[in-house]
Design a protein around this motif. Structure first.
Motif, PDB file in Angstrom:
ATOM      1  N   SER A 137      11.539  10.744  38.233  1.00  0.00           N
ATOM      2  CA  SER A 137      12.113   9.666  37.444  1.00  0.00           C
ATOM      3  C   SER A 137      13.819   9.896  37.173  1.00  0.00           C
ATOM      4  CB  SER A 137      11.432   9.447  36.149  1.00  0.00           C
ATOM      5  OG  SER A 137      11.242  10.728  35.459  1.00  0.00           O
ATOM      6  N   TYR A 319      16.344  -4.324  25.795  1.00  0.00           N
ATOM      7  CA  TYR A 319      15.479  -3.389  26.781  1.00  0.00           C
ATOM      8  C   TYR A 319      14.438  -2.707  25.524  1.00  0.00           C
ATOM      9  CZ  TYR A 319      18.215  -3.915  30.976  1.00  0.00           C
ATOM     10  OH  TYR A 319      18.739  -4.388  32.142  1.00  0.00           O
ATOM     11  N   ASP A 336       5.816   2.344  37.566  1.00  0.00           N
ATOM     12  CA  ASP A 336       6.368   1.193  38.282  1.00  0.00           C
ATOM     13  C   ASP A 336       6.810  -0.233  37.208  1.00  0.00           C
ATOM     14  OD1 ASP A 336       6.061   2.156  40.372  1.00  0.00           O
ATOM     15  OD2 ASP A 336       3.990   1.474  40.902  1.00  0.00           O
ATOM     16  N   TYR A 338       8.118   0.481  34.138  1.00  0.00           N
ATOM     17  CA  TYR A 338       9.208   0.664  33.285  1.00  0.00           C
ATOM     18  C   TYR A 338      10.292   1.348  33.916  1.00  0.00           C
ATOM     19  CZ  TYR A 338       5.935   0.016  29.343  1.00  0.00           C
ATOM     20  OH  TYR A 338       4.772  -0.792  28.737  1.00  0.00           O
ATOM     21  N   GLN A 339      10.221   1.442  35.499  1.00  0.00           N
ATOM     22  CA  GLN A 339      11.511   2.250  35.982  1.00  0.00           C
ATOM     23  C   GLN A 339      12.625   1.327  36.042  1.00  0.00           C
ATOM     24  OE1 GLN A 339      10.533   2.876  40.169  1.00  0.00           O
ATOM     25  NE2 GLN A 339       9.679   0.880  40.464  1.00  0.00           N
ATOM     26  N   HIS A 340      12.649  -0.052  35.586  1.00  0.00           N
ATOM     27  CA  HIS A 340      13.804  -0.799  35.592  1.00  0.00           C
ATOM     28  C   HIS A 340      14.678  -0.895  34.446  1.00  0.00           C
ATOM     29  CE1 HIS A 340      10.825  -3.323  33.417  1.00  0.00           C
ATOM     30  NE2 HIS A 340      12.018  -4.011  32.857  1.00  0.00           N
ATOM     31  N   ILE A 341      13.917  -0.229  33.248  1.00  0.00           N
ATOM     32  CA  ILE A 341      14.455   0.051  31.955  1.00  0.00           C
ATOM     33  C   ILE A 341      15.565   1.337  32.009  1.00  0.00           C
ATOM     34  CG2 ILE A 341      14.182   0.380  29.440  1.00  0.00           C
ATOM     35  CD1 ILE A 341      12.973  -2.166  30.252  1.00  0.00           C
TER      36      ILE A 341
END
Length: 420
Positions: A137, A319, A336, A338-341
């Motif tokens: 991550s 966010y 999957d 939360y990875q855009h935060i």
């Protein structure tokens, strides 16, 4: 360079202004004659007698060709002119007269054009620094970006305090470069790495992987750097160290570990931690939790009491409301989703929620975190925090109950509490 000037108060004493002035002049006067100097300073969310220091620093650096002060904001909101004058303790009249030659700047962190890439930290180097806690991550290579003004001066002078810190162990020093005047990449990765390790294994620890990352990034800066590192007690100084940023910070961290850590004999079941009013959003007021978490018993409750507070974050609120406050593995095991935060936001989320587990879809935080502020109950529920009406709290009722497992801390956020 080493340490070229220092002063330390004995016992629980603090330094008088004459000693501070003498130390500043000994370490700085005549060192930068005819040079352009950029001084990095903290914003209002750090306790430091900046008004007194600003005047003495300008006097000590009277022979430089150019002197500008830049607020090392990280990603904090910029200060307007009135706030800048208040920060350095001058009036508008003084700004137009005595200090008209001194620049007062904000780090323009939200403007890509204000940043310059000075290097890249390869993923293999990050893996080596992180060791066993490295996780995919964290991503790949990290761009080392910094305010391009840092390369437009002959010397960088960092002025700031050192306290136990939730991300890097102890604050100060090169942290005024990364994240102080850096781009988002280094901020996100160092903060998430700290979250992977957890606050309990980071705060008050001098040498951490995050500090190693910051020091490695600082090696990419071509401009010479001098640090004026201070240890604050109340609103006064217990110590001041001037020298290269490694040695001066190291000495300040050692003194901070003596002055800023309060050891208790056993953990508390309930803690009322009153956030200092200088924290004007939960993003910073969360320090009232960070500095007390190690002293809360498993299953206990920590109440962040901030009756003045009505904002989660001026910059990152969108966010934060999307991600909520959760234990680390809540995010990792649902990556999957939360990875855009931004990683820095997720780090904040797990720092405030604290340690815990997430197994078979059930989140079990080690302690219960409750917010007593102007942020309404419905918002706390959305954020996955407990709620308490701040008007229902009478701090006097919480005093002198340590023997019953109850602790009240009236100005929380800088002193670290730990169990022996």
């Amino acid at each position: 360079m080493g340490i070229i000037a220092q002063a330390t108060a004995s016992g629980s004493d603090v330094l008088d202004e004459a000693t501070i002035q003498q130390t500043l002049h000994q370490g700085l006067e005549g060192q930068y004659t005819n040079q352009r100097v950029l001084a990095l300073i903290p914003d209002h969310t750090r306790t430091i007698p900046l008004g007194m220091l600003f005047r003495q620093l300008v006097a000590a650096l009277h022979d430089v060709a150019q002197l500008d002060f830049m607020v090392a904001l990280g990603t904090h909101p910029p200060l307007d002119d009135d706030a800048l004058y208040q920060l350095v303790g001058i009036t508008e009249k003084e700004r137009r007269s005595t200090y008209r030659h001194v620049g007062l700047l904000n780090h323009d962190w939200d403007n890509p054009g204000a940043l310059a890439e000075i290097g890249v930290m390869k993923v293999d180097q990050i893996k080596a620094i992180a060791g066993d806690v490295w996780h995919p991550s964290l991503g790949g290579d990290v761009s080392i970006r910094i305010n391009k003004k840092a390369m437009e001066y002959d010397h960088i002078l960092i002025i700031g305090p050192t306290f136990p810190h939730e991300v890097v162990g102890f604050s100060g020093g090169a942290k005024y470069l990364f994240p102080g005047i850096s781009g988002a990449d280094m901020i996100n990765v160092t903060h998430w790495l700290g979250a992977l390790i957890t606050i309990l294994k980071t705060i008050g620890v001098k040498e951490t992987p995050m500090r190693a990352m910051i020091h490695a990034a600082a090696e990419c800066i071509p401009t010479p750097i001098t640090l004026v590192s201070m240890v604050v007690l109340g609103t006064d100084l217990a110590g001041i160290f001037i020298g290269d940023h490694l040695n001066a910070w190291s000495a300040a961290a050692d003194l901070s570990s003596e002055r800023h850590i309060k050891w208790v004999d056993k953990p508390y079941q309930r803690v009322l931690s009153q956030a200092a009013t200088m924290y004007d959003e939960l993003w910073t007021a969360s320090k009232a939790m960070y500095k007390l978490e190690p002293a809360v018993a498993d299953g206990g409750e920590l109440i962040v009491y901030a009756p003045h507070l009505e904002t989660v974050s001026h910059v990152h609120g969108k966010y934060i409301y999307e991600a909520g406050y959760h234990v680390r593995d809540f995010y990792l095991k649902q990556w999957d989703a939360y990875q855009h935060i931004p990683l820095g936001v997720l780090a904040h989320g797990t720092h405030l929620k604290g340690s815990g587990t997430f197994e078979d879809g059930e989140e079990k935080p080690r302690i219960n975190v409750t917010l007593a502020s102007k942020i309404p109950e419905a918002a706390c529920l959305q954020l996955n925090l407990g709620y308490m009406d701040p008007d229902s709290i009478v701090p006097a009722d919480w005093m002198n109950q340590e023997d019953e497992g109850v602790l009240y801390v009236p100005k929380a956020g800088e002193t670290l509490y730990r169990v022996r």
